[in-house]
Design a protein around this motif. Structure first.
Motif, PDB file in Angstrom:
ATOM      1  N   PRO A   1      12.263  43.212 -74.558  1.00 22.74           N
ATOM      2  CA  PRO A   1      12.895  42.222 -75.253  1.00 22.74           C
ATOM      3  C   PRO A   1      12.699  40.811 -74.097  1.00 22.74           C
ATOM      4  N   GLU A   2      12.442  40.896 -73.043  1.00 23.74           N
ATOM      5  CA  GLU A   2      11.915  39.855 -72.207  1.00 23.74           C
ATOM      6  C   GLU A   2      10.375  38.978 -72.611  1.00 23.74           C
ATOM      7  N   THR A   3      10.073  40.136 -73.056  1.00 21.47           N
ATOM      8  CA  THR A   3       8.617  38.896 -73.550  1.00 21.47           C
ATOM      9  C   THR A   3       8.710  38.917 -75.236  1.00 21.47           C
ATOM     10  N   ALA A   4      10.169  39.631 -75.525  1.00 18.72           N
ATOM     11  CA  ALA A   4       9.806  39.234 -77.335  1.00 18.72           C
ATOM     12  C   ALA A   4       9.641  38.328 -77.944  1.00 18.72           C
ATOM     13  N   SER A   5       9.717  37.411 -78.593  1.00 16.48           N
ATOM     14  CA  SER A   5       9.224  36.306 -79.811  1.00 16.48           C
ATOM     15  C   SER A   5       9.710  35.726 -80.419  1.00 16.48           C
ATOM     16  N   ALA A   6      10.872  35.290 -80.974  1.00 16.18           N
ATOM     17  CA  ALA A   6      11.442  35.011 -82.229  1.00 16.18           C
ATOM     18  C   ALA A   6      10.078  34.712 -82.902  1.00 16.18           C
ATOM     19  N   GLU A   7       8.898  34.325 -83.227  1.00 16.70           N
ATOM     20  CA  GLU A   7       8.205  34.047 -84.455  1.00 16.70           C
ATOM     21  C   GLU A   7       7.365  35.328 -84.198  1.00 16.70           C
ATOM     22  N   ASP A   8       7.395  36.352 -83.799  1.00 18.11           N
ATOM     23  CA  ASP A   8       7.654  37.831 -84.210  1.00 18.11           C
ATOM     24  C   ASP A   8       7.986  37.966 -85.617  1.00 18.11           C
ATOM     25  N   VAL A   9       7.453  38.181 -86.155  1.00 20.12           N
ATOM     26  CA  VAL A   9       8.028  38.567 -87.082  1.00 20.12           C
ATOM     27  C   VAL A   9       9.405  39.345 -87.850  1.00 20.12           C
ATOM     28  N   LEU A  10       8.830  40.734 -86.735  1.00 22.56           N
ATOM     29  CA  LEU A  10       9.853  41.592 -86.903  1.00 22.56           C
ATOM     30  C   LEU A  10      11.316  41.354 -85.639  1.00 22.56           C
ATOM     31  N   VAL A  11      11.538  40.375 -84.922  1.00 29.07           N
ATOM     32  CA  VAL A  11      12.220  39.971 -84.432  1.00 29.07           C
ATOM     33  C   VAL A  11      13.286  38.590 -84.763  1.00 29.07           C
ATOM     34  N   SER A  12      12.500  38.233 -85.931  1.00 25.60           N
ATOM     35  CA  SER A  12      12.942  37.829 -86.761  1.00 25.60           C
ATOM     36  C   SER A  12      14.370  37.913 -87.878  1.00 25.60           C
ATOM     37  N   ARG A  13      12.847  38.843 -88.788  1.00 25.82           N
ATOM     38  CA  ARG A  13      14.646  39.612 -89.238  1.00 25.82           C
ATOM     39  C   ARG A  13      15.817  39.856 -88.747  1.00 25.82           C
ATOM     40  N   ILE A  14      15.525  40.740 -87.029  1.00 25.28           N
ATOM     41  CA  ILE A  14      17.146  40.775 -86.988  1.00 25.28           C
ATOM     42  C   ILE A  14      18.274  40.305 -86.640  1.00 25.28           C
ATOM     43  N   LEU A  15      17.301  38.821 -85.882  1.00 22.27           N
ATOM     44  CA  LEU A  15      17.695  37.435 -85.856  1.00 22.27           C
ATOM     45  C   LEU A  15      18.363  36.903 -87.317  1.00 22.27           C
ATOM     46  N   THR A  16      17.284  37.331 -87.787  1.00 22.74           N
ATOM     47  CA  THR A  16      18.151  36.372 -89.043  1.00 22.74           C
ATOM     48  C   THR A  16      19.544  36.959 -90.000  1.00 22.74           C
ATOM     49  N   TRP A  17      18.967  38.609 -90.062  1.00 20.10           N
ATOM     50  CA  TRP A  17      19.875  39.483 -90.228  1.00 20.10           C
ATOM     51  C   TRP A  17      21.243  39.326 -89.610  1.00 20.10           C
ATOM     52  N   GLY A  18      21.859  39.613 -88.625  1.00 18.40           N
ATOM     53  CA  GLY A  18      22.442  39.519 -87.073  1.00 18.40           C
ATOM     54  C   GLY A  18      23.162  37.873 -87.627  1.00 18.40           C
ATOM     55  N   GLU A  19      22.585  37.254 -87.572  1.00 18.20           N
ATOM     56  CA  GLU A  19      23.137  35.957 -87.543  1.00 18.20           C
ATOM     57  C   GLU A  19      24.022  35.647 -89.214  1.00 18.20           C
ATOM     58  N   THR A  20      23.137  36.427 -90.507  1.00 17.68           N
ATOM     59  CA  THR A  20      24.217  36.049 -90.963  1.00 17.68           C
ATOM     60  C   THR A  20      25.218  36.895 -91.620  1.00 17.68           C
ATOM     61  N   VAL A  21      25.262  38.526 -90.869  1.00 15.24           N
ATOM     62  CA  VAL A  21      26.732  39.275 -90.734  1.00 15.24           C
ATOM     63  C   VAL A  21      27.224  38.820 -89.468  1.00 15.24           C
ATOM     64  N   GLY A  22      26.981  37.778 -87.916  1.00 17.16           N
ATOM     65  CA  GLY A  22      27.867  37.027 -87.696  1.00 17.16           C
ATOM     66  C   GLY A  22      28.605  35.988 -88.104  1.00 17.16           C
ATOM     67  N   THR A  23      27.988  35.352 -89.449  1.00 16.28           N
ATOM     68  CA  THR A  23      28.499  34.618 -89.837  1.00 16.28           C
ATOM     69  C   THR A  23      29.639  34.639 -90.378  1.00 16.28           C
TER      70      THR A  23
END
Length: 111
Positions: free
Chosen positions: A36-58
């Protein structure tokens, strides 16, 4: 209190997640090799989780989906623990503290 409308939306979110490859993304972030400490939002798989989680959160933040139902369904705080550091780095890079704030708020609510 959750109702049938919430349940229908939850199923739609599950279907959208499946379509976007959320299972693959979850496997990646739960892998023993994922850091997690070296993970990047530029990684498509990380980005998927972020996008999906933000949608659910919203949706939950705005009362369009029952929060208790979502927190019973997903381990939001666990997902945020894995991808949150990437979101924080992206916020800092772009100077936008609002990036993924709804995902983080939902995770914080779960504790």
């Amino acid at each position: 209190m959750a109702n049938r409308e919430d349940a229908a939306l939850l199923v739609q979110l599950a279907q959208w997640g499946s379509t976007m490859g959320i299972e693959e993304a979850q496997h990646a972030i739960w892998s023993d090799t994922f850091d997690p400490e070296t993970a990047s939002a530029e990684d498509v798989l990380v980005s998927r989780i972020l996008t999906w989680g933000e949608t659910v959160g919203t949706l939950t933040k705005n009362g369009l989906l029952d929060t208790d139902l979502v927190l019973d369904w997903l381990w939001v705080s666990g997902l945020w623990t894995r991808v949150g550091p990437a979101a924080v780095k992206l916020r800092e890079k772009h100077g936008v503290p609002e990036l993924y704030e709804n995902f983080e708020a939902l995770a914080t609510r779960q504790g």
